[in-house]
Design an enzyme around this catalytic site. Structure first.
Site, PDB file in Angstrom:
ATOM      1  CG  HIS A  72      -2.178  -0.558   1.085  1.00 49.23           C
ATOM      2  ND1 HIS A  72      -3.327  -0.111   0.761  1.00 49.23           N
ATOM      3  CD2 HIS A  72      -2.310  -2.346   0.932  1.00 49.23           C
ATOM      4  CE1 HIS A  72      -4.527  -1.029   0.472  1.00 49.23           C
ATOM      5  NE2 HIS A  72      -3.697  -2.410   0.823  1.00 49.23           N
ATOM      6  CG  ASP A  73       4.915   3.284   1.543  1.00 54.23           C
ATOM      7  OD1 ASP A  73       4.270   4.586   1.778  1.00 54.23           O
ATOM      8  OD2 ASP A  73       6.128   3.476   1.499  1.00 54.23           O
ATOM      9  N   GLY A  78       4.865   5.803  -4.343  1.00 57.86           N
ATOM     10  CA  GLY A  78       6.263   5.161  -4.310  1.00 57.86           C
ATOM     11  C   GLY A  78       6.530   4.813  -2.601  1.00 57.86           C
ATOM     12  CG  ASP A  80       6.266   8.392   0.048  1.00 57.57           C
ATOM     13  OD1 ASP A  80       5.521   7.354   0.398  1.00 57.57           O
ATOM     14  OD2 ASP A  80       6.014   9.319  -0.125  1.00 57.57           O
ATOM     15  CB  SER A  82       3.179   8.683   2.057  1.00 57.88           C
ATOM     16  OG  SER A  82       2.896   7.634   1.268  1.00 57.88           O
ATOM     17  CG  HIS A 197      -4.544 -11.431  -2.363  1.00 62.33           C
ATOM     18  ND1 HIS A 197      -5.338 -11.225  -3.362  1.00 62.33           N
ATOM     19  CD2 HIS A 197      -4.247 -10.287  -1.837  1.00 62.33           C
ATOM     20  CE1 HIS A 197      -5.549  -9.718  -3.298  1.00 62.33           C
ATOM     21  NE2 HIS A 197      -4.654  -9.273  -2.230  1.00 62.33           N
ATOM     22  CB  THR A 249      -3.054 -24.880   2.959  1.00 61.49           C
ATOM     23  OG1 THR A 249      -2.667 -23.737   2.208  1.00 61.49           O
ATOM     24  CG2 THR A 249      -3.373 -25.991   2.094  1.00 61.49           C
TER      25      THR A 249
END
Length: 328
Positions: A72-73, A78, A80, A82, A197, A249
């Site tokens: 997600h960052d 990019g 950083d 944030s 996932h 699993t």
């Protein structure tokens, strides 16, 4: 002996794949380098690794949390850091307000440990990258691989940019490909990184459209029936329960089991099942299902590639003392 041979083979494949990606990425981002903190903070990577391992040992669900924070960052501004910034009176709508993620306190714990040995040297952005790499080792059984560093921390965090950049779980394949391409990632990277996932959790609301009012025909009927015992129909007042991404699993292991689940229709999201909608991506999924060693090398390389795009380096940005606040 056979196990040792497989491990050696996996290590070599990872090394070659990561080196190839870094060779390409380094031309675009020369400031990122191996062992960036070799002189300024030689204990940096070991400290991150030790604390990350300890956190996951106490709570195995934290592996997926670290990996998701890194993803997600990266996908918004990019790498950083944030995603880590708290809201302030001047900026109440930061990235972390757009989606519920776990692991912020854990990252602060890692940062505090690094600050105790090297104050003001190691960026939060690099800590996220190192923790993601170490998660692959701890939660996925990967041979360790190098993660180049030298990232700096950003000073901007914007709620709206999350909505504009993070791929939705209901995206169709052409839009997924376009979304990843906008960040410099290929179709192969999309298929490879989707295996994140294989661990972690999701709220029913992210995939309820595949269960109600009728079951998505691409979903295994038995799998769907089991999900419906946990996830109530939208608007029924039954809340929004959380389920494991991998219900087949180990739900806390990063692995190529994701592809076996995908081939058999036992994945949660539309965006997952869409990988079976083209001959090319379906073939990649089948290959990854059959060859864990090759997939591990590809995943390590894709993680490095993802961590090197759109970064702040040199004198851009800053190195925060605390990951959740901009250094004034």
């Amino acid at each position: 002996m056979a196990t040792s041979s497989r491990c050696n083979k996996a290590t070599l494949l990872m090394a070659f794949a990561v080196a190839a990606v870094l060779s390409t990425a380094s031309r675009a981002q020369p400031p990122l380098q191996y062992n960036f903190y070799g002189s300024s903070c030689p204990q940096a990577e070991a400290t991150v690794r030790n604390v990350t391992e300890g956190i996951i040992a106490k709570d195995r669900t934290m592996g997926a949390a670290f990996m998701r924070l890194f993803f997600h960052d990266y996908f918004v501004r990019g790498c950083d850091a944030s995603i880590l910034l708290d809201p302030t009176s001047s900026n109440p709508q930061v990235e972390k307000k757009a989606i519920a993620l776990r692991g912020y306190d854990a990252v602060n714990k890692i940062k505090a440990a690094v600050e105790s040995v090297c104050p003001g040297v190691v960026s939060c952005a690099d800590i996220l990258a190192f923790a993601a790499r170490d998660t692959a080792v701890v939660s996925g059984g990967f041979a360790t691989f190098d993660m180049p560093s030298g990232r700096r921390d950003g000073v901007v965090s914007n709620f709206i940019e999350v909505l504009q950049n993070i791929p939705s779980p209901i995206l169709k394949l052409p839009d997924l490909i376009k979304n990843f391409a906008a960040k410099g990632l290929s179709v192969d990277d999309l298929v490879t990184l989707s295996a994140a996932h294989s661990f972690g959790q999701a709220h029913c609301s992210f995939f309820n459209g595949r269960l109600y009012p009728t079951v998505d025909p691409t979903m295994d009927a038995t799998f769907a029936a089991a999900l419906k015992t946990v996830c109530p129909p939208p608007g029924s007042g039954g809340g929004d329960p959380v389920v494991n991404n991998n219900r087949v699993t180990d739900p806390n292991a990063l692995s190529n089991q994701y592809y076996s689940n995908l081939v058999t229709g036992q994945v949660l999201f539309v965006s997952d099942q869409q990988l079976m909608s083209s001959n090319y991506t379906a073939a990649k999924a089948a290959n990854n299902s059959a060859n864990a060693t090759a997939w591990m090398g590809q995943f390590a390389a894709a993680l490095v590639k993802m961590g090197g795009i759109q970064v702040l380096t040199g004198t851009a940005g800053q190195v925060r003392k605390y990951c959740n606040v901009v250094k004034s």
